[in-house]
Scaffold this active site. Structure first.
Site, PDB file in Angstrom:
ATOM      1  N   HIS A  46      -0.902   0.198  -0.640  1.00 38.97           N
ATOM      2  CA  HIS A  46      -1.635  -0.602  -1.620  1.00 38.97           C
ATOM      3  C   HIS A  46      -1.264  -0.149  -3.026  1.00 38.97           C
ATOM      4  O   HIS A  46      -0.914   1.012  -3.259  1.00 38.97           O
ATOM      5  CB  HIS A  46      -3.138  -0.460  -1.428  1.00 38.97           C
ATOM      6  CG  HIS A  46      -3.646  -1.135  -0.196  1.00 38.97           C
ATOM      7  ND1 HIS A  46      -4.974  -1.440  -0.020  1.00 38.97           N
ATOM      8  CD2 HIS A  46      -3.012  -1.562   0.922  1.00 38.97           C
ATOM      9  CE1 HIS A  46      -5.141  -2.035   1.153  1.00 38.97           C
ATOM     10  NE2 HIS A  46      -3.960  -2.110   1.749  1.00 38.97           N
ATOM     11  N   GLU A  48      -2.989   0.630  -5.591  1.00 38.14           N
ATOM     12  CA  GLU A  48      -3.745   1.781  -6.079  1.00 38.14           C
ATOM     13  C   GLU A  48      -3.176   3.095  -5.536  1.00 38.14           C
ATOM     14  O   GLU A  48      -3.013   4.067  -6.277  1.00 38.14           O
ATOM     15  CB  GLU A  48      -5.219   1.690  -5.676  1.00 38.14           C
ATOM     16  CG  GLU A  48      -5.939   0.473  -6.199  1.00 38.14           C
ATOM     17  CD  GLU A  48      -5.978  -0.680  -5.207  1.00 38.14           C
ATOM     18  OE1 GLU A  48      -4.917  -1.041  -4.628  1.00 38.14           O
ATOM     19  OE2 GLU A  48      -7.065  -1.247  -5.021  1.00 38.14           O
ATOM     20  N   CYS A  76     -10.383  -1.638  -2.059  1.00 37.40           N
ATOM     21  CA  CYS A  76     -10.889  -1.641  -0.684  1.00 37.40           C
ATOM     22  C   CYS A  76     -11.386  -0.226  -0.319  1.00 37.40           C
ATOM     23  O   CYS A  76     -11.283   0.708  -1.109  1.00 37.40           O
ATOM     24  CB  CYS A  76      -9.788  -2.081   0.276  1.00 37.40           C
ATOM     25  SG  CYS A  76      -8.458  -0.865   0.479  1.00 37.40           S
ATOM     26  N   CYS A  79      -8.654   2.574  -0.523  1.00 39.82           N
ATOM     27  CA  CYS A  79      -8.357   2.944  -1.906  1.00 39.82           C
ATOM     28  C   CYS A  79      -9.537   3.681  -2.532  1.00 39.82           C
ATOM     29  O   CYS A  79      -9.339   4.613  -3.321  1.00 39.82           O
ATOM     30  CB  CYS A  79      -7.973   1.715  -2.708  1.00 39.82           C
ATOM     31  SG  CYS A  79      -6.411   1.004  -2.106  1.00 39.82           S
TER      32      CYS A  79
END
Length: 154
Positions: A46, A48, A76, A79
């Site tokens: 992801h 992040e 999410c 993260c």
């Protein structure tokens, strides 16, 4: 957030869900990332996580105090765990993520007392631009699937 939006466009261009993120400390870009779980064969890819990893390497520390994470969509749970463990001071995000977001959309995790770190957060920054790129991506993806389905019928 503008730089994170540019990174989300890069993700869009390579066929990834268009999310971009940057980590900033003392007005310096420490890390940047865009979604890349598909292209990197990495479920943790992801935006992040990529930005946090890059910032941690640059700082030579897995803790990132006094830094801000800017991300185009609400983080999410995966993260969020990385945000807690990295000791980020502040998170700024653009669009809400009603299905998987955990700062504003599903608050029970962040409100629990299981973490010994707290951080500031703010949502809705450049929300229209952040939402637009995500919506455009999924509209395009649905249209492609519809076209493929139509072709397979012929």
């Amino acid at each position: 957030m503008r730089h994170a939006l540019a990174l989300s466009q890069h993700a869009f261009d390579i066929g990834e869900v268009p999310v971009g993120a940057v980590v900033v400390g003392d007005n310096t870009l420490l890390g940047e990332g865009w979604n890349q779980p598909i292209s990197q064969h990495d479920p943790s890819g992801h935006a992040e996580i990529v930005a946090l990893r890059q910032a941690a390497k640059k700082m030579a520390n897995y803790r990132l105090p006094e830094t801000t994470l800017y991300v185009t969509i609400e983080p999410c749970t995966m993260c969020l765990g990385a945000i807690f463990h990295s000791r980020i001071k502040r998170v700024v995000f653009g669009a809400l993520e009603p299905k998987a977001g955990v700062l504003a959309s599903h608050t029970h995790i962040i409100k629990s007392d299981i973490y010994n770190h707290q951080f500031e957060w703010r949502g809705g920054v450049c929300a229209d631009q952040c939402s637009e790129i995500i919506q455009r991506f999924f509209r395009q993806r649905r249209a492609q699937k519809k076209a493929q389905k139509s072709l397979s019928k012929n």
